[in-house]
Enzyme design. Structure first.
Site, short mmCIF file in Angstrom:
data_model
loop_
_atom_site.label_atom_id
_atom_site.label_comp_id
_atom_site.label_asym_id
_atom_site.label_seq_id
_atom_site.Cartn_x
_atom_site.Cartn_y
_atom_site.Cartn_z
N ASP A 246 0.24 0.40 -2.76
CA ASP A 246 -0.79 1.04 -1.94
C ASP A 246 -1.12 0.21 -0.69
OD1 ASP A 246 -1.94 -0.76 -4.03
OD2 ASP A 246 -3.88 -0.17 -3.23
N GLU B 155 -11.12 0.12 -0.53
CA GLU B 155 -10.39 1.18 -1.23
C GLU B 155 -10.60 2.49 -0.48
OE1 GLU B 155 -8.54 1.11 -4.03
OE2 GLU B 155 -9.05 -0.83 -4.93
N HIS C 75 -6.53 -0.72 0.25
CA HIS C 75 -6.02 -0.17 -1.01
C HIS C 75 -6.21 1.34 -1.01
CE1 HIS C 75 -6.53 -4.18 -3.10
NE2 HIS C 75 -7.49 -4.30 -2.19
N HIS D 291 -2.37 -3.62 0.25
CA HIS D 291 -2.23 -4.26 -1.07
C HIS D 291 -0.75 -4.54 -1.33
CE1 HIS D 291 -3.72 -4.09 -5.53
NE2 HIS D 291 -3.49 -5.32 -5.13
#
Length: 176
Positions: free
Chosen positions: A165, A117, A35, A155
Site C-alpha cells: 500500500d 491511512e 497507507h 508503506h
C-alpha cells in the site's frame, strides 16, 4: 492550513487510542508514511476502522476480522473517501503503523514518522476529496515539523516485499 496544537489537528474528529508509545529520546519527526485501509477488504464506510485502532474489532462480524482483530496497530490520521480526517494518535507520540521498516537507511520508521491511512485499496482509485485533504495535511505537517521536508513515502517503500500500500492506483503526482 490546518492548525496543529500539541500534536493534534484542531477541529477534526479525534478518537484517541491506547495503542501507541512515546517516541524514543532524540527522535525527530522527519517522514510521512502513506497507507491504505478498508474493512472489510474493499468495503468503505462503517465503524470498523475505528474498531481496529481502538482494539474493539469484533472477530465474529466478518471472516477477515478473525485475522486482523488481534493485531495491535494504530495510526496518526485516517482520511475517509469523503476527505474527512480522524486523528487517533498525537503526532508527538509513536503510532504503530509501519512495523519493521526503513527509510533512507534509517530503521524503525514509527520512531520518526507520521502515519496517514487513506480509506482505499491497492487497486481502487482514491477520491479527489482524499487528495485535497491529504495535500492540506501534508502542507500543515511540513510547516509544523520542518524536518519532514519532502520525505513522503508509501508503506510499500518503507517495508518493501512485506507491504504494497497505498498501491498502484495512488497518484503520487497529486502530492509530490
Amino acid at each position: 492550513m490546518l492548525k496543529i496544537t500539541s500534536g493534534w489537528i484542531e477541529g477534526v474528529r479525534q478518537v484517541p487510542v491506547r495503542r501507541f508509545g512515546k517516541r524514543p529520546p532524540g527522535s525527530i519527526i522527519s517522514l510521512i508514511v502513506v497507507h491504505c485501509i478498508s474493512l472489510p477488504p474493499k468495503q468503505f464506510g462503517g465503524p470498523y476502522i475505528d474498531d481496529i485502532f481502538t482494539g474493539t474489532l469484533d472477530p465474529d462480524v466478518h471472516p477477515y476480522f478473525k485475522e486482523v482483530a488481534p493485531l495491535e496497530v494504530s495510526t496518526h490520521l485516517f482520511i475517509n473517501r469523503q476527505g474527512r480526517i480522524t486523528q487517533y494518535v498525537s503526532f508527538l507520540d509513536r503510532a504503530w503503523h509501519a512495523g519493521r521498516s526503513e527509510y533512507n537507511g534509517h530503521k524503525e520508521c514509527n520512531d520518526y514518522s507520521i502515519g496517514i491511512e487513506l480509506e482505499g485499496t491497492d487497486d481502487t482509485a482514491y477520491t479527489i476529496e482524499q487528495y485535497q485533504t491529504l495535500k492540506e495535511v501534508i502542507a500543515s505537517l511540513q510547516s509544523a515539523y520542518k524536518d519532514i521536508k519532502n520525505n513522503i513515502a508509501g508503506h510499500n517503500e518503507v517495508a518493501p516485499g512485506r507491504k504494497t500500500d497505498p498501491g498502484v492506483c495512488f497518484d503520487w503526482s497529486q502530492i509530490r
